[in-house]
Design a protein around this motif. Structure first.
Motif, mmCIF file in Angstrom:
data_model
loop_
_atom_site.group_PDB
_atom_site.id
_atom_site.type_symbol
_atom_site.label_atom_id
_atom_site.label_comp_id
_atom_site.label_asym_id
_atom_site.label_seq_id
_atom_site.Cartn_x
_atom_site.Cartn_y
_atom_site.Cartn_z
ATOM 1 N N ASN A 1 16.079 -0.250 -5.072
ATOM 2 C CA ASN A 1 15.397 -0.980 -6.145
ATOM 3 C C ASN A 1 13.953 -1.309 -5.748
ATOM 4 N N LEU A 2 13.238 -0.304 -5.337
ATOM 5 C CA LEU A 2 11.865 -0.494 -4.904
ATOM 6 C C LEU A 2 10.988 -0.921 -6.067
ATOM 7 N N GLN A 3 10.031 -1.777 -5.758
ATOM 8 C CA GLN A 3 9.108 -2.310 -6.747
ATOM 9 C C GLN A 3 7.669 -2.072 -6.287
ATOM 10 N N PRO A 4 6.713 -2.105 -7.210
ATOM 11 C CA PRO A 4 5.316 -1.888 -6.813
ATOM 12 C C PRO A 4 4.847 -2.817 -5.691
ATOM 13 N N VAL A 5 5.382 -4.026 -5.613
ATOM 14 C CA VAL A 5 4.972 -4.949 -4.541
ATOM 15 C C VAL A 5 5.434 -4.474 -3.172
ATOM 16 N N ASP A 6 6.332 -3.505 -3.133
ATOM 17 C CA ASP A 6 6.790 -2.955 -1.857
ATOM 18 C C ASP A 6 5.853 -1.874 -1.328
ATOM 19 N N THR A 7 4.843 -1.518 -2.096
ATOM 20 C CA THR A 7 3.876 -0.510 -1.661
ATOM 21 C C THR A 7 3.151 -0.985 -0.411
ATOM 22 N N ALA A 8 3.225 -0.169 0.640
ATOM 23 C CA ALA A 8 2.639 -0.543 1.928
ATOM 24 C C ALA A 8 2.832 0.602 2.915
ATOM 25 N N VAL A 9 2.174 0.484 4.050
ATOM 26 C CA VAL A 9 2.509 1.330 5.195
ATOM 27 C C VAL A 9 3.593 0.594 5.974
ATOM 28 N N TYR A 10 4.667 1.298 6.257
ATOM 29 C CA TYR A 10 5.809 0.708 6.960
ATOM 30 C C TYR A 10 5.795 1.160 8.416
ATOM 31 N N TYR A 11 5.961 0.183 9.305
ATOM 32 C CA TYR A 11 5.928 0.430 10.739
ATOM 33 C C TYR A 11 7.242 -0.010 11.385
#
Length: 127
Positions: free
Chosen positions: A85-95
């Motif tokens: 259930n990904l949302q636009p606020v989850d947009t990021a580089v993940y480390y």
């Protein structure tokens, strides 16, 4: 030397799922807790989730609780982040990052608790 290599990022639509992987080498993987962080453009790097060395203890940021699942396979030296259930606020580089210790505790949200980091994988969620 210690290497952490993330994969699995991409461009998805709101409501979709992704699974990130982080392959570790150069360390006794099962000895250490691991964590996932993310950094959106212009923002600080934020804690997402952490898992103890055997996967018994897990901790999530409130913003992802119930949607994201962290897991690990010590036979493959890999830690995963299942994101639903990904949302636009989850947009990021993940480390992904290696914790200095083996457990999950009050300090595992702090960047200073981690001593090795991957290069990151981009996750972009469109509305």
């Amino acid at each position: 030397q210690v290497q952490l290599v993330e994969s699995g990022g991409g461009l998805v639509q709101a409501g979709d799922s992704l699974r990130l992987s982080c392959a570790a080498s150069g360390l006794p993987f099962s000895t250490y807790a691991m964590g996932w962080f993310r950094q959106a453009p212009g923002k600080e790097r934020d804690f997402v989730a952490a898992i103890s060395r055997r996967g018994v203890s897990i901790h999530y940021a409130n913003s992802v609780k119930g949607r994201f699942t962290i897991s690990r396979d010590n036979t493959k030296n890999t830690v995963y982040l299942q994101m639903n259930n990904l949302q636009p606020v989850d947009t990021a580089v993940y480390y992904c990052a290696k914790n200095r210790g083996n457990g999950v505790g009050a300090g595992d949200q702090m960047l200073s608790e981690y001593d090795y980091w991957g290069q990151g994988t981009q996750v972009t969620v469109s509305s």
